[in-house]
Write an enzyme that holds these catalytic residues in place. Sequence first.
Site, PDB file in Angstrom:
ATOM      1  N   MET A  39      -5.892   9.835   0.766  1.00  0.00           N
ATOM      2  CA  MET A  39      -5.999   8.557   0.323  1.00  0.00           C
ATOM      3  C   MET A  39      -6.121   7.323   1.427  1.00  0.00           C
ATOM      4  O   MET A  39      -4.955   7.318   2.126  1.00  0.00           O
ATOM      5  CB  MET A  39      -4.771   8.128  -0.754  1.00  0.00           C
ATOM      6  N   GLN A  94      -9.177  15.514   6.892  1.00  0.00           N
ATOM      7  CA  GLN A  94     -10.487  15.401   6.179  1.00  0.00           C
ATOM      8  C   GLN A  94     -11.236  14.577   6.834  1.00  0.00           C
ATOM      9  O   GLN A  94     -11.127  13.561   7.505  1.00  0.00           O
ATOM     10  CB  GLN A  94     -10.118  14.755   4.897  1.00  0.00           C
ATOM     11  N   CYS A 124     -16.202  10.175  -1.661  1.00  0.00           N
ATOM     12  CA  CYS A 124     -16.043   8.800  -1.681  1.00  0.00           C
ATOM     13  C   CYS A 124     -16.968   8.162  -2.104  1.00  0.00           C
ATOM     14  O   CYS A 124     -18.361   8.296  -1.633  1.00  0.00           O
ATOM     15  CB  CYS A 124     -15.498   8.736  -0.313  1.00  0.00           C
ATOM     16  N   LYS A 163     -13.841  18.680  -0.514  1.00  0.00           N
ATOM     17  CA  LYS A 163     -13.398  18.171  -1.732  1.00  0.00           C
ATOM     18  C   LYS A 163     -14.527  17.152  -2.080  1.00  0.00           C
ATOM     19  O   LYS A 163     -14.932  16.300  -1.468  1.00  0.00           O
ATOM     20  CB  LYS A 163     -12.010  17.331  -1.355  1.00  0.00           C
ATOM     21  N   ASN A 224      -8.276  18.390  -9.306  1.00  0.00           N
ATOM     22  CA  ASN A 224      -7.497  17.053  -9.182  1.00  0.00           C
ATOM     23  C   ASN A 224      -8.199  16.084 -10.020  1.00  0.00           C
ATOM     24  O   ASN A 224      -9.283  16.089 -10.465  1.00  0.00           O
ATOM     25  CB  ASN A 224      -8.094  16.536  -7.499  1.00  0.00           C
ATOM     26  N   GLY A 225      -7.278  15.078 -10.410  1.00  0.00           N
ATOM     27  CA  GLY A 225      -7.674  14.139 -11.334  1.00  0.00           C
ATOM     28  C   GLY A 225      -6.566  13.914 -12.582  1.00  0.00           C
ATOM     29  O   GLY A 225      -6.684  14.724 -13.340  1.00  0.00           O
ATOM     30  N   GLY A 248      -3.002  12.356  -6.318  1.00  0.00           N
ATOM     31  CA  GLY A 248      -3.150  11.114  -5.526  1.00  0.00           C
ATOM     32  C   GLY A 248      -2.236  10.146  -5.919  1.00  0.00           C
ATOM     33  O   GLY A 248      -1.278   9.869  -5.384  1.00  0.00           O
ATOM     34  N   ARG A 249      -2.846   9.278  -6.705  1.00  0.00           N
ATOM     35  CA  ARG A 249      -2.199   8.057  -7.148  1.00  0.00           C
ATOM     36  C   ARG A 249      -0.685   8.088  -7.674  1.00  0.00           C
ATOM     37  O   ARG A 249       0.046   7.294  -7.274  1.00  0.00           O
ATOM     38  CB  ARG A 249      -2.934   7.242  -8.239  1.00  0.00           C
TER      39      ARG A 249
HETATM   40  C1  LIG Z   1      -6.129   4.303  -2.431  1.00  0.00           C
HETATM   41  C2  LIG Z   1      -7.187   5.632  -2.616  1.00  0.00           C
HETATM   42  C3  LIG Z   1      -7.814   5.943  -1.432  1.00  0.00           C
HETATM   43  C4  LIG Z   1      -8.327   7.097  -1.414  1.00  0.00           C
HETATM   44  N1  LIG Z   1      -9.038   7.814  -0.245  1.00  0.00           N
HETATM   45  C5  LIG Z   1      -9.409   9.084  -0.132  1.00  0.00           C
HETATM   46  C6  LIG Z   1      -9.928   9.496   0.843  1.00  0.00           C
HETATM   47  O1  LIG Z   1      -9.876   9.215   1.895  1.00  0.00           O
HETATM   48  N2  LIG Z   1     -10.703  10.895   0.598  1.00  0.00           N
HETATM   49  C7  LIG Z   1     -10.667  11.450  -0.464  1.00  0.00           C
HETATM   50  O2  LIG Z   1     -11.502  12.626  -0.390  1.00  0.00           O
HETATM   51  N3  LIG Z   1     -10.490  10.986  -1.560  1.00  0.00           N
HETATM   52  C8  LIG Z   1      -9.760   9.779  -1.599  1.00  0.00           C
HETATM   53  N4  LIG Z   1      -9.275   9.198  -2.802  1.00  0.00           N
HETATM   54  C9  LIG Z   1      -9.279   9.969  -3.874  1.00  0.00           C
HETATM   55  C10 LIG Z   1      -8.124  10.728  -4.338  1.00  0.00           C
HETATM   56  O3  LIG Z   1      -7.975  11.736  -3.112  1.00  0.00           O
HETATM   57  C11 LIG Z   1      -8.286  11.633  -5.619  1.00  0.00           C
HETATM   58  O4  LIG Z   1      -9.401  12.546  -5.504  1.00  0.00           O
HETATM   59  C12 LIG Z   1      -8.383  10.571  -6.652  1.00  0.00           C
HETATM   60  O5  LIG Z   1      -7.178   9.711  -6.760  1.00  0.00           O
HETATM   61  C13 LIG Z   1      -7.887  11.129  -8.009  1.00  0.00           C
HETATM   62  O6  LIG Z   1      -6.614  12.168  -7.925  1.00  0.00           O
HETATM   63  P1  LIG Z   1      -5.384  11.394  -8.912  1.00  0.00           P
HETATM   64  O7  LIG Z   1      -5.885  10.846 -10.126  1.00  0.00           O
HETATM   65  O8  LIG Z   1      -4.387  12.215  -8.601  1.00  0.00           O
HETATM   66  O9  LIG Z   1      -5.319  10.024  -8.212  1.00  0.00           O
HETATM   67  C14 LIG Z   1      -8.527   8.070  -2.750  1.00  0.00           C
HETATM   68  C15 LIG Z   1      -7.980   7.462  -3.709  1.00  0.00           C
HETATM   69  C16 LIG Z   1      -7.014   6.140  -3.864  1.00  0.00           C
HETATM   70  C17 LIG Z   1      -6.539   5.824  -5.059  1.00  0.00           C
END
Ligand SMILES: Cc1cc2nc3c(=O)[nH]c(=O)nc-3n(C[C@H](O)[C@H](O)[C@H](O)COP(=O)(O)O)c2cc1C
Length: 367
Positions: A39, A94, A124, A163, A224-225, A248-249
């Site tokens: 993230m 990453q 992204c 990813k 993931n998600g 993630g979140r």
């Molecule tokens: C603040 C933020 C920054 C993120 N930055 C990246 C990143 O640098 N690389 C990436 O592959 N995904 C990034 N993501 C996506 C997360 O890795 C993840 O795929 C997404 O939040 C869904 O998972 P979750 O429902 O558990 O949050 C980011 C998500 C958030 C909320």
Amino acid sequence: MHKFFDNPAERIAPPGARVPASVSIGGVEIRPATVLAPMAGVTDTVFRRFIRNLGGCGLMMTEFISADGIVRHKDKKAKQYLTFYGNEHPISAQLFGSDPATLGDAARVVQDLGFDLVDLNLGCPAKKVVKCNGGSGLLRDLPLIRNIFDSVRAAVTIPFTVKFRAGWNDNEVVHINLAKMAGDCGLAAVALHARTREQGYSGQARWEWIAAVKDAVKIPVIGNGDVRSPEDAAAMIAQTGCDAVMIGRSAASNPWIFRQIEQYTQTGSYDLPSDAARYEMIRTYFAMLIEEKMVGAEGKMKQFASWFTHGVPGGAQLRKAVYEAKSSAEILDAVDRFFEALLSSEPSAEHREQLVTGDIRERCASC
Ligand SMILES: Cc1cc2nc3c(=O)[nH]c(=O)nc-3n(C[C@H](O)[C@H](O)[C@H](O)COP(=O)(O)O)c2cc1C
């Protein structure tokens, strides 16, 4: 500002469903089979060590790092993003970019620095990344992805993973073809955020896409998600057959989630943190940020205080005080005042429920 989990689904874990105790990714043992999602702006070395210390997370990932920035050595930020400490192993770096040779060179740097794995970002949706054909922009160019896979695979001996989102939009989903190609090109695992680029964070992650990828490939699949609880994690494993769960979140709004998943795996139930534990946790994290002299520490403290207090009675007041604070000391002072008042009153059952379900709000306008 949009709310992250704007359409939470009811995910039911069948009795006995559990996250696996471990998964091997290209010979690297991930124990338990849980992954801290990359993230941007969040998963720096301080946050990763903070999560590691709380326990239960099998694999750490850096935020995404520009391959170009690494290779040209001009990007100070890239250097900061590549900083990690011994207790972060196993850890994956990453990368994002679109030039196969540059990504290969950057992967070699990552390997030489001692990372256990290297990962390619194909998810992204940020405009500045997509514009350079990086992140989810590549999802429309599978031949280029194959070249990148081949280049990075040939450049390093550490396991290489990808990813990705499922596609650009509902009419152009490529998750199965992309995952098969990853397997064919010698990648060690795939991680799918089960949404399209156009979907952003709206609606629900479509876990059936994770199940379809699992059916299509032999390498480990990381789902993931929308995992927000140990029950969600177990449900994802049961519904998709995936080998590991990436979070993630929820890791930012409930940093105990990995430990809770581990406890749930072992006992079928898990503890909720007390207010005193939450107070200690936030102070510990802030102290680590200050000690590391992390660039942008104040912004990170403000952001964290905001995520952490969503859904908490009185949280809006704290967020306002933190937002208006002009120094780390003032932020700490606002946090102290908030928790001291909270701890001197008996929280209601409803309050306790809110403490573990508080959502986090948008941090990276795009990812
Ligand atoms: C603040 C933020 C920054 C993120 N930055 C990246 C990143 O640098 N690389 C990436 O592959 N995904 C990034 N993501 C996506 C997360 O890795 C993840 O795929 C997404 O939040 C869904 O998972 P979750 O429902 O558990 O949050 C980011 C998500 C958030 C909320």
